[in-house]
Design a protein around this motif. Structure first.
Motif, short mmCIF file in Angstrom:
data_model
loop_
_atom_site.label_atom_id
_atom_site.label_comp_id
_atom_site.label_asym_id
_atom_site.label_seq_id
_atom_site.Cartn_x
_atom_site.Cartn_y
_atom_site.Cartn_z
N GLN A 1 -20.89 11.94 -19.35
CA GLN A 1 -21.34 13.32 -19.43
C GLN A 1 -21.97 13.73 -18.11
O GLN A 1 -22.99 13.16 -17.70
CB GLN A 1 -22.35 13.50 -20.57
CG GLN A 1 -22.74 14.94 -20.81
CD GLN A 1 -23.54 15.12 -22.09
OE1 GLN A 1 -24.14 14.18 -22.61
NE2 GLN A 1 -23.53 16.33 -22.64
N ALA A 2 -21.35 14.70 -17.47
CA ALA A 2 -21.89 15.27 -16.23
C ALA A 2 -22.81 16.43 -16.59
O ALA A 2 -22.69 17.02 -17.67
CB ALA A 2 -20.75 15.74 -15.35
N PRO A 3 -23.72 16.78 -15.70
CA PRO A 3 -24.66 17.89 -15.99
C PRO A 3 -23.91 19.18 -16.33
O PRO A 3 -22.96 19.57 -15.65
CB PRO A 3 -25.43 18.03 -14.67
CG PRO A 3 -25.35 16.69 -14.04
CD PRO A 3 -24.01 16.14 -14.40
N GLY A 4 -24.33 19.81 -17.41
CA GLY A 4 -23.75 21.08 -17.80
C GLY A 4 -22.40 20.98 -18.48
O GLY A 4 -21.74 22.01 -18.71
N THR A 5 -21.97 19.77 -18.79
CA THR A 5 -20.67 19.60 -19.45
C THR A 5 -20.83 18.82 -20.74
O THR A 5 -21.87 18.22 -21.00
CB THR A 5 -19.68 18.86 -18.54
OG1 THR A 5 -20.08 17.49 -18.41
CG2 THR A 5 -19.61 19.50 -17.16
N GLU A 6 -19.78 18.82 -21.55
CA GLU A 6 -19.80 18.03 -22.77
C GLU A 6 -19.42 16.58 -22.46
O GLU A 6 -18.76 16.30 -21.46
CB GLU A 6 -18.81 18.62 -23.77
CG GLU A 6 -19.20 20.00 -24.27
CD GLU A 6 -18.29 20.50 -25.38
OE1 GLU A 6 -18.61 21.54 -25.97
OE2 GLU A 6 -17.29 19.83 -25.65
N ARG A 7 -19.83 15.70 -23.33
CA ARG A 7 -19.48 14.30 -23.16
C ARG A 7 -17.97 14.14 -23.35
O ARG A 7 -17.39 14.72 -24.27
CB ARG A 7 -20.25 13.45 -24.17
CG ARG A 7 -20.18 11.98 -23.92
CD ARG A 7 -21.41 11.23 -24.41
NE ARG A 7 -21.77 11.47 -25.79
CZ ARG A 7 -22.83 10.91 -26.38
NH1 ARG A 7 -23.63 10.12 -25.68
NH2 ARG A 7 -23.10 11.18 -27.64
N GLU A 8 -17.36 13.35 -22.48
CA GLU A 8 -15.91 13.17 -22.54
C GLU A 8 -15.53 11.71 -22.57
O GLU A 8 -16.24 10.84 -22.05
CB GLU A 8 -15.24 13.83 -21.33
CG GLU A 8 -15.59 13.22 -19.99
CD GLU A 8 -14.81 13.82 -18.83
OE1 GLU A 8 -14.05 14.78 -19.03
OE2 GLU A 8 -14.98 13.32 -17.70
N PHE A 9 -14.41 11.45 -23.19
CA PHE A 9 -13.88 10.09 -23.30
C PHE A 9 -13.39 9.61 -21.94
O PHE A 9 -12.79 10.37 -21.17
CB PHE A 9 -12.72 10.09 -24.30
CG PHE A 9 -11.96 8.81 -24.35
CD1 PHE A 9 -10.74 8.70 -23.72
CD2 PHE A 9 -12.46 7.71 -25.03
CE1 PHE A 9 -10.02 7.53 -23.76
CE2 PHE A 9 -11.76 6.52 -25.07
CZ PHE A 9 -10.53 6.43 -24.43
N VAL A 10 -13.63 8.33 -21.65
CA VAL A 10 -13.18 7.72 -20.41
C VAL A 10 -12.16 6.62 -20.66
O VAL A 10 -11.07 6.63 -20.10
CB VAL A 10 -14.39 7.15 -19.62
CG1 VAL A 10 -13.91 6.40 -18.38
CG2 VAL A 10 -15.36 8.25 -19.24
N ALA A 11 -12.53 5.65 -21.49
CA ALA A 11 -11.65 4.50 -21.72
C ALA A 11 -12.00 3.83 -23.04
O ALA A 11 -13.14 3.93 -23.51
CB ALA A 11 -11.77 3.49 -20.58
N GLY A 12 -11.02 3.14 -23.63
CA GLY A 12 -11.25 2.43 -24.87
C GLY A 12 -10.47 1.14 -24.90
O GLY A 12 -9.50 0.96 -24.16
N ILE A 13 -10.91 0.22 -25.76
CA ILE A 13 -10.26 -1.08 -25.88
C ILE A 13 -10.32 -1.53 -27.32
O ILE A 13 -11.33 -1.38 -28.00
CB ILE A 13 -10.91 -2.10 -24.92
CG1 ILE A 13 -10.14 -3.41 -24.90
CG2 ILE A 13 -12.38 -2.33 -25.28
CD1 ILE A 13 -10.54 -4.33 -23.75
N SER A 14 -9.22 -2.08 -27.81
CA SER A 14 -9.16 -2.57 -29.18
C SER A 14 -10.05 -3.79 -29.35
O SER A 14 -10.46 -4.41 -28.37
CB SER A 14 -7.71 -2.92 -29.53
OG SER A 14 -7.26 -3.99 -28.70
N TRP A 15 -10.29 -4.16 -30.61
CA TRP A 15 -11.23 -5.25 -30.83
C TRP A 15 -10.69 -6.58 -30.32
O TRP A 15 -11.45 -7.46 -29.93
CB TRP A 15 -11.64 -5.33 -32.31
CG TRP A 15 -10.58 -5.89 -33.23
CD1 TRP A 15 -9.60 -5.21 -33.89
CD2 TRP A 15 -10.42 -7.27 -33.60
NE1 TRP A 15 -8.85 -6.07 -34.65
CE2 TRP A 15 -9.32 -7.33 -34.49
CE3 TRP A 15 -11.10 -8.45 -33.28
CZ2 TRP A 15 -8.90 -8.54 -35.05
CZ3 TRP A 15 -10.68 -9.64 -33.84
CH2 TRP A 15 -9.58 -9.66 -34.71
#
Length: 123
Positions: free
Chosen positions: A38-52
């Motif tokens: 989350q950058a200032p003044g913006t909404e939180r955004e997805f970056v990366a994910g990994i399966s279990w």
């Protein structure tokens, strides 16, 4: 359960940082893990994910080819290696975990969160 991120800091454009996330007090080895920012003044955004299992990874287009997510279930940690950093990568980075499987990129689908670590890319 609160996740614990570390590794943030100040880096010059083109540099690298490695973020780590642990879950003290609870094993989440069977959870999908993700990183958001989350950058200032913006909404939180997805970056990366990994399966279990660690066999599947997925990335936002903005970081594909520059960031790598990995996990070590024995150590109960997940890592985000960030290379070729740009000023627009500046944000607070959050680690998250969910019981859902598959490509999980919506914030609402994650159950547990960390407090975040600041990443600043600037010369």
């Amino acid at each position: 359960v609160v996740l614990d991120e570390s590794g943030g800091g100040l880096v010059q454009p083109g540099g690298s940082l490695r973020l780590s996330c642990a879950s003290p007090g609870r094993t989440l080895s069977d959870y999908t893990k993700g990183w958001f920012r989350q950058a200032p003044g913006t909404e939180r955004e997805f970056v990366a994910g990994i399966s279990w299992t660690g066999s599947s990874t997925f990335y936002a287009d903005s970081v594909k080819g520059r960031f790598t997510i990995s996990r070590d279930n024995a150590e109960n940690t997940v890592t985000l290696q960030m290379n070729s950093l740009k000023p627009e990568d500046t944000a607070v980075y959050y680690c998250a975990a969910t019981k859902r499987a598959g490509w999980v990129s919506r914030e609402i689908d994650y159950d547990y969160w960390g407090h975040g670590t600041q990443v600043t890319v600037s010369s």
